[in-house]
Design an enzyme around this catalytic site. Structure first.
Site, PDB file in Angstrom:
ATOM      1  N   CYS A  33     -49.534  40.208 -87.480  1.00  0.00           N
ATOM      2  CA  CYS A  33     -48.909  39.426 -88.559  1.00  0.00           C
ATOM      3  C   CYS A  33     -47.411  39.223 -88.333  1.00  0.00           C
ATOM      4  O   CYS A  33     -46.719  38.746 -89.226  1.00  0.00           O
ATOM      5  CB  CYS A  33     -49.136  40.125 -89.895  1.00  0.00           C
ATOM      6  SG  CYS A  33     -50.868  40.223 -90.383  1.00  0.00           S
TER       7      CYS A  33
ATOM      8  N   TYR B 203     -38.780  36.827 -70.062  1.00  0.00           N
ATOM      9  CA  TYR B 203     -38.705  35.375 -70.083  1.00  0.00           C
ATOM     10  C   TYR B 203     -39.615  34.714 -69.044  1.00  0.00           C
ATOM     11  O   TYR B 203     -39.219  33.804 -68.340  1.00  0.00           O
ATOM     12  CB  TYR B 203     -37.250  34.907 -69.881  1.00  0.00           C
ATOM     13  CG  TYR B 203     -36.279  35.633 -70.753  1.00  0.00           C
ATOM     14  CD1 TYR B 203     -36.300  35.476 -72.130  1.00  0.00           C
ATOM     15  CD2 TYR B 203     -35.359  36.517 -70.204  1.00  0.00           C
ATOM     16  CE1 TYR B 203     -35.424  36.169 -72.938  1.00  0.00           C
ATOM     17  CE2 TYR B 203     -34.465  37.204 -71.021  1.00  0.00           C
ATOM     18  CZ  TYR B 203     -34.509  37.028 -72.379  1.00  0.00           C
ATOM     19  OH  TYR B 203     -33.645  37.707 -73.180  1.00  0.00           O
TER      20      TYR B 203
ATOM     21  N   GLY C 204     -37.813  40.570 -58.741  1.00  0.00           N
ATOM     22  CA  GLY C 204     -37.849  39.354 -59.535  1.00  0.00           C
ATOM     23  C   GLY C 204     -38.391  38.149 -58.807  1.00  0.00           C
ATOM     24  O   GLY C 204     -38.365  37.037 -59.338  1.00  0.00           O
TER      25      GLY C 204
ATOM     26  N   GLU D 123     -37.387  44.513 -53.380  1.00  0.00           N
ATOM     27  CA  GLU D 123     -38.404  45.174 -54.194  1.00  0.00           C
ATOM     28  C   GLU D 123     -39.351  44.112 -54.750  1.00  0.00           C
ATOM     29  O   GLU D 123     -39.261  43.733 -55.918  1.00  0.00           O
ATOM     30  CB  GLU D 123     -37.735  45.958 -55.324  1.00  0.00           C
ATOM     31  CG  GLU D 123     -36.718  46.984 -54.822  1.00  0.00           C
ATOM     32  CD  GLU D 123     -35.920  47.617 -55.952  1.00  0.00           C
ATOM     33  OE1 GLU D 123     -36.465  47.721 -57.069  1.00  0.00           O
ATOM     34  OE2 GLU D 123     -34.762  47.992 -55.720  1.00  0.00           O
ATOM     35  N   PRO D 124     -40.273  43.622 -53.927  1.00  0.00           N
ATOM     36  CA  PRO D 124     -41.114  42.480 -54.332  1.00  0.00           C
ATOM     37  C   PRO D 124     -42.321  42.866 -55.169  1.00  0.00           C
ATOM     38  O   PRO D 124     -43.438  42.395 -54.955  1.00  0.00           O
ATOM     39  CB  PRO D 124     -41.545  41.896 -52.983  1.00  0.00           C
ATOM     40  CG  PRO D 124     -41.636  43.103 -52.092  1.00  0.00           C
ATOM     41  CD  PRO D 124     -40.523  44.028 -52.528  1.00  0.00           C
ATOM     42  N   GLY D 125     -42.131  43.739 -56.147  1.00  0.00           N
ATOM     43  CA  GLY D 125     -43.251  44.163 -56.972  1.00  0.00           C
ATOM     44  C   GLY D 125     -43.876  43.015 -57.751  1.00  0.00           C
ATOM     45  O   GLY D 125     -45.102  42.869 -57.797  1.00  0.00           O
ATOM     46  N   ARG D 126     -43.043  42.195 -58.377  1.00  0.00           N
ATOM     47  CA  ARG D 126     -43.561  41.058 -59.134  1.00  0.00           C
ATOM     48  C   ARG D 126     -44.310  40.099 -58.220  1.00  0.00           C
ATOM     49  O   ARG D 126     -45.373  39.572 -58.574  1.00  0.00           O
ATOM     50  CB  ARG D 126     -42.405  40.318 -59.820  1.00  0.00           C
ATOM     51  CG  ARG D 126     -42.830  39.028 -60.501  1.00  0.00           C
ATOM     52  CD  ARG D 126     -41.620  38.298 -61.053  1.00  0.00           C
ATOM     53  NE  ARG D 126     -41.017  39.034 -62.128  1.00  0.00           N
ATOM     54  CZ  ARG D 126     -41.406  38.961 -63.406  1.00  0.00           C
ATOM     55  NH1 ARG D 126     -42.432  38.186 -63.726  1.00  0.00           N
ATOM     56  NH2 ARG D 126     -40.817  39.659 -64.336  1.00  0.00           N
TER      57      ARG D 126
ATOM     58  N   TYR E 259     -46.006  43.265 -65.259  1.00  0.00           N
ATOM     59  CA  TYR E 259     -45.445  43.667 -66.554  1.00  0.00           C
ATOM     60  C   TYR E 259     -46.356  43.297 -67.723  1.00  0.00           C
ATOM     61  O   TYR E 259     -45.890  42.850 -68.768  1.00  0.00           O
ATOM     62  CB  TYR E 259     -44.058  43.053 -66.753  1.00  0.00           C
ATOM     63  CG  TYR E 259     -43.071  43.438 -65.691  1.00  0.00           C
ATOM     64  CD1 TYR E 259     -42.521  44.715 -65.669  1.00  0.00           C
ATOM     65  CD2 TYR E 259     -42.713  42.549 -64.689  1.00  0.00           C
ATOM     66  CE1 TYR E 259     -41.629  45.087 -64.679  1.00  0.00           C
ATOM     67  CE2 TYR E 259     -41.825  42.910 -63.695  1.00  0.00           C
ATOM     68  CZ  TYR E 259     -41.289  44.184 -63.698  1.00  0.00           C
ATOM     69  OH  TYR E 259     -40.412  44.553 -62.711  1.00  0.00           O
TER      70      TYR E 259
END
Length: 251
Positions: free
Chosen positions: A155, A130, A45, A79-82, A185
């Site tokens: 729509c 978010y 995160g 886990e620094p993926g972001r 993501y």
């Protein structure tokens, strides 16, 4: 025994700091029960925006570890993926429609722009995790900025990409919007909802990065191929153009 902490996007680290008390209590309870916990996974995160430095987050992490786990032989991982992925992708979308809202004098007060992407494609993470991203026009416009909402082209009533963002009032159908920090993501969560195609991916690199790739390719080629002809050695030594390396040296 391991304990995992965070997993979603972190926008204010101070707000999540009290959570560090939770693994401390878990570790204490585990020791009471005869276990020997040794690994703390603080999860992911971590923000990867261009204007946010990892050093700031590391300072808070180190402070929390020193406070809640002083002088303990515990290995801490993350886990620094972001953080790694966020800034690696930039998305461009095309304006496919607009709806103007005007006052009694006929002046545009706000605009609803519609673009050729959707919360079902590249923006699914916007309402699931978010995160926020504010678009910018690809080309400089002459119009004044007004409050705008940007919608996806499905729509669905939920297909709102961003609300109350300042954009030029003279964008037309076919103009492009640029969305930065779209690496985390996005494609991994995208779907071809109602037959909408996924975005095309184009690889872009600066001249410095491209030159560095060329240098690394030459070194890799040298290690893999070993001795070669005088002509090849001359090319490896003298060329500085990566396209020549790709064309003449790769096998």
């Amino acid at each position: 025994m391991t304990t995992r902490l965070l997993g979603r996007a972190v926008f204010r680290w101070s707000a999540s700091q009290p959570l560090h008390e939770v693994p401390m209590e878990v570790f204490d309870d585990a020791r009471t029960s005869g276990f020997q916990p040794y690994l703390l996974d603080i999860g992911g995160g971590f923000p990867g925006n261009n204007d946010q430095l990892m050093q700031d987050i590391a300072q808070h992490v180190n402070s929390a570890i020193s406070t809640f786990f002083p002088e303990q032989d515990i290995k801490v991982i993350a886990e620094p993926g972001r953080y790694v992925a966020t800034a690696s992708f930039t998305l461009t979308t095309t304006v496919t429609g607009r709806k103007d809202h005007k006052n009694e004098k006929g002046q545009i007060t706000s605009i609803k722009y519609i673009t050729d992407d959707s919360v079902f494609i590249s923006f699914k993470h916007f309402f699931m995790i978010y995160t926020l991203s504010h678009p910018r026009p690809l080309k400089a416009e002459n119009g004044s900025e007004v409050e705008c909402d940007v919608w996806g082209d499905s729509c669905a009533a939920m297909d709102v990409l961003v609300k109350c963002v300042a954009l030029p009032n003279d964008l037309r159908v076919g103009d492009r919007l640029v969305w930065f920090n779209m690496g985390a993501y996005t494609l991994s969560m995208a779907s071809e909802f109602c037959g909408f195609p996924l975005p095309h991916v184009y690889r872009v690199a600066s001249k410095d990065t491209w030159a560095d790739i060329g240098t690394r390719l030459k070194l890799l080629y040298q290690r893999q191929r070993g001795p070669r002809s005088r002509e090849e050695r001359k090319l490896i030594t003298e060329t500085s153009h990566t396209d020549q390396i790709f064309a003449k040296l790769t096998v």
